[in-house]
Design a protein around this motif. Structure first.
Motif, PDB file in Angstrom:
ATOM      1  N   GLY A 115      53.986 -31.945  55.890  1.00 52.78           N
ATOM      2  CA  GLY A 115      53.618 -32.038  54.480  1.00 52.78           C
ATOM      3  C   GLY A 115      52.602 -30.988  54.073  1.00 52.78           C
ATOM      4  N   HIS A 116      51.643 -30.741  54.941  1.00 51.79           N
ATOM      5  CA  HIS A 116      50.618 -29.734  54.662  1.00 51.79           C
ATOM      6  C   HIS A 116      51.259 -28.350  54.533  1.00 51.79           C
ATOM      7  N   SER A 117      52.184 -28.040  55.419  1.00 52.98           N
ATOM      8  CA  SER A 117      52.871 -26.743  55.355  1.00 52.98           C
ATOM      9  C   SER A 117      53.698 -26.616  54.079  1.00 52.98           C
ATOM     10  N   PHE A 118      54.393 -27.683  53.696  1.00 52.16           N
ATOM     11  CA  PHE A 118      55.196 -27.664  52.476  1.00 52.16           C
ATOM     12  C   PHE A 118      54.319 -27.385  51.251  1.00 52.16           C
ATOM     13  N   ALA A 119      53.128 -27.980  51.211  1.00 49.96           N
ATOM     14  CA  ALA A 119      52.242 -27.851  50.058  1.00 49.96           C
ATOM     15  C   ALA A 119      51.245 -26.702  50.208  1.00 49.96           C
ATOM     16  N   SER A 120      51.599 -25.724  51.020  1.00 50.79           N
ATOM     17  CA  SER A 120      50.678 -24.620  51.286  1.00 50.79           C
ATOM     18  C   SER A 120      51.300 -23.280  50.883  1.00 50.79           C
ATOM     19  N   TYR A 121      50.557 -22.225  51.193  1.00 58.73           N
ATOM     20  CA  TYR A 121      51.054 -20.881  50.922  1.00 58.73           C
ATOM     21  C   TYR A 121      52.064 -20.415  51.966  1.00 58.73           C
ATOM     22  N   GLU A 122      52.439 -21.271  52.891  1.00 53.45           N
ATOM     23  CA  GLU A 122      53.549 -20.984  53.804  1.00 53.45           C
ATOM     24  C   GLU A 122      54.890 -21.185  53.096  1.00 53.45           C
ATOM     25  N   ASN A 123      54.874 -21.859  51.961  1.00 50.87           N
ATOM     26  CA  ASN A 123      56.087 -22.218  51.231  1.00 50.87           C
ATOM     27  C   ASN A 123      56.317 -21.210  50.107  1.00 50.87           C
ATOM     28  N   TYR A 124      56.921 -20.097  50.452  1.00 48.36           N
ATOM     29  CA  TYR A 124      57.182 -18.987  49.531  1.00 48.36           C
ATOM     30  C   TYR A 124      58.688 -18.830  49.392  1.00 48.36           C
ATOM     31  N   VAL A 125      59.198 -19.055  48.189  1.00 48.95           N
ATOM     32  CA  VAL A 125      60.647 -19.026  47.952  1.00 48.95           C
ATOM     33  C   VAL A 125      60.928 -18.290  46.647  1.00 48.95           C
ATOM     34  N   ASN A 126      61.953 -17.482  46.649  1.00 50.68           N
ATOM     35  CA  ASN A 126      62.379 -16.768  45.432  1.00 50.68           C
ATOM     36  C   ASN A 126      61.212 -16.044  44.755  1.00 50.68           C
TER      37      ASN A 126
ATOM     38  N   HIS B 172      52.023 -35.154  58.820  1.00 54.08           N
ATOM     39  CA  HIS B 172      50.923 -34.480  58.131  1.00 54.08           C
ATOM     40  C   HIS B 172      51.097 -32.960  58.197  1.00 54.08           C
ATOM     41  N   ASN B 173      51.378 -32.451  59.382  1.00 56.03           N
ATOM     42  CA  ASN B 173      51.563 -31.008  59.539  1.00 56.03           C
ATOM     43  C   ASN B 173      52.724 -30.503  58.693  1.00 56.03           C
TER      44      ASN B 173
ATOM     45  N   PHE C 215      50.032 -36.791  49.393  1.00 56.12           N
ATOM     46  CA  PHE C 215      50.090 -37.396  50.715  1.00 56.12           C
ATOM     47  C   PHE C 215      51.536 -37.423  51.180  1.00 56.12           C
ATOM     48  N   ILE C 216      51.704 -37.724  52.441  1.00 54.70           N
ATOM     49  CA  ILE C 216      53.037 -37.878  53.001  1.00 54.70           C
ATOM     50  C   ILE C 216      53.100 -39.253  53.646  1.00 54.70           C
ATOM     51  N   ILE C 217      54.250 -39.889  53.527  1.00 55.91           N
ATOM     52  CA  ILE C 217      54.397 -41.254  54.014  1.00 55.91           C
ATOM     53  C   ILE C 217      55.754 -41.420  54.677  1.00 55.91           C
ATOM     54  N   ALA C 218      55.752 -42.078  55.817  1.00 57.00           N
ATOM     55  CA  ALA C 218      56.996 -42.322  56.562  1.00 57.00           C
ATOM     56  C   ALA C 218      57.010 -43.766  57.042  1.00 57.00           C
ATOM     57  N   THR C 219      58.213 -44.280  57.219  1.00 56.65           N
ATOM     58  CA  THR C 219      58.405 -45.580  57.857  1.00 56.65           C
ATOM     59  C   THR C 219      59.293 -45.346  59.066  1.00 56.65           C
ATOM     60  N   ASP C 220      58.867 -45.886  60.209  1.00 59.77           N
ATOM     61  CA  ASP C 220      59.666 -45.703  61.421  1.00 59.77           C
ATOM     62  C   ASP C 220      60.621 -46.871  61.631  1.00 59.77           C
ATOM     63  N   ASP C 221      61.412 -46.800  62.679  1.00 64.10           N
ATOM     64  CA  ASP C 221      62.437 -47.813  62.939  1.00 64.10           C
ATOM     65  C   ASP C 221      61.866 -49.162  63.368  1.00 64.10           C
ATOM     66  N   ARG C 222      60.562 -49.263  63.533  1.00 63.96           N
ATOM     67  CA  ARG C 222      59.908 -50.537  63.826  1.00 63.96           C
ATOM     68  C   ARG C 222      59.349 -51.160  62.558  1.00 63.96           C
ATOM     69  N   GLY C 223      59.467 -50.433  61.432  1.00 61.53           N
ATOM     70  CA  GLY C 223      58.924 -50.900  60.165  1.00 61.53           C
ATOM     71  C   GLY C 223      57.476 -50.512  59.944  1.00 61.53           C
ATOM     72  N   VAL C 224      56.910 -49.706  60.843  1.00 54.99           N
ATOM     73  CA  VAL C 224      55.521 -49.268  60.722  1.00 54.99           C
ATOM     74  C   VAL C 224      55.445 -48.118  59.713  1.00 54.99           C
ATOM     75  N   VAL C 225      54.492 -48.228  58.786  1.00 54.60           N
ATOM     76  CA  VAL C 225      54.279 -47.195  57.774  1.00 54.60           C
ATOM     77  C   VAL C 225      53.200 -46.242  58.272  1.00 54.60           C
TER      78      VAL C 225
ATOM     79  N   LYS D 242      49.526 -40.198  55.483  1.00 55.81           N
ATOM     80  CA  LYS D 242      48.478 -39.223  55.743  1.00 55.81           C
ATOM     81  C   LYS D 242      48.202 -38.417  54.475  1.00 55.81           C
ATOM     82  N   GLU D 243      46.943 -38.384  54.064  1.00 59.22           N
ATOM     83  CA  GLU D 243      46.525 -37.556  52.928  1.00 59.22           C
ATOM     84  C   GLU D 243      46.649 -36.093  53.329  1.00 59.22           C
ATOM     85  N   ILE D 244      46.947 -35.256  52.355  1.00 58.27           N
ATOM     86  CA  ILE D 244      47.039 -33.814  52.593  1.00 58.27           C
ATOM     87  C   ILE D 244      45.919 -33.164  51.805  1.00 58.27           C
ATOM     88  N   MET D 245      44.965 -32.621  52.511  1.00 63.39           N
ATOM     89  CA  MET D 245      43.792 -32.032  51.879  1.00 63.39           C
ATOM     90  C   MET D 245      43.927 -30.509  51.849  1.00 63.39           C
ATOM     91  N   HIS D 246      43.444 -29.910  50.780  1.00 62.96           N
ATOM     92  CA  HIS D 246      43.435 -28.459  50.641  1.00 62.96           C
ATOM     93  C   HIS D 246      42.054 -28.004  50.216  1.00 62.96           C
TER      94      HIS D 246
END
Length: 120
Positions: free
Chosen positions: A14-25, A11-12, A101-111, A114-118
């Protein structure tokens, strides 16, 4: 390694990626992503393969952003006691006409999803 920390760690990230912390070019990446989303496209970033969809709307700014954030992924996860090796899939998703949102699957198969709210 704490599996219970995966949801918070992704979540942290994904939230950073979709925020004003992501400044490129000399601009915020979220502006470009919003423009793509407003056109009705589903957006997806696969962090393990570093791929972006819709590929036909990818840009140098988006590519560079994905590269920079993916390069820092392992360190980001480790700061939250999560090892990248246990993450088998990790994607940022922004479906058309829905929130992101961001979604991951771990090595146990658990999904882990987490929603990303702004506030904007």
């Amino acid at each position: 390694m704490k599996y219970k920390n995966i949801k918070s760690a992704i979540h942290n990230f994904g939230h950073s990626f979709a925020s004003y912390e992501n400044y490129v070019n000399d601009d915020f990446v979220i502006y470009e992503l919003r423009n793509i989303h407003k056109k009705g496209y589903d957006i997806s970033v696969n962090w393990l393969t570093r791929s972006f969809e819709p590929a036909q709307l990818n840009s140098a700014r988006i590519d560079r952003s994905i590269e920079l954030w993916a390069d820092s992924l392992e360190e980001h996860l480790l700061r939250q006691n999560v090892e990248l090796r246990v993450i088998k899939s990790l994607e940022f998703k922004w479906p058309a006409k829905k929130g992101h949102f961001i979604i991951a699957t771990d090595d146990r198969g658990v999904v882990h999803r987490k929603e990303i709210m702004h506030a904007d």
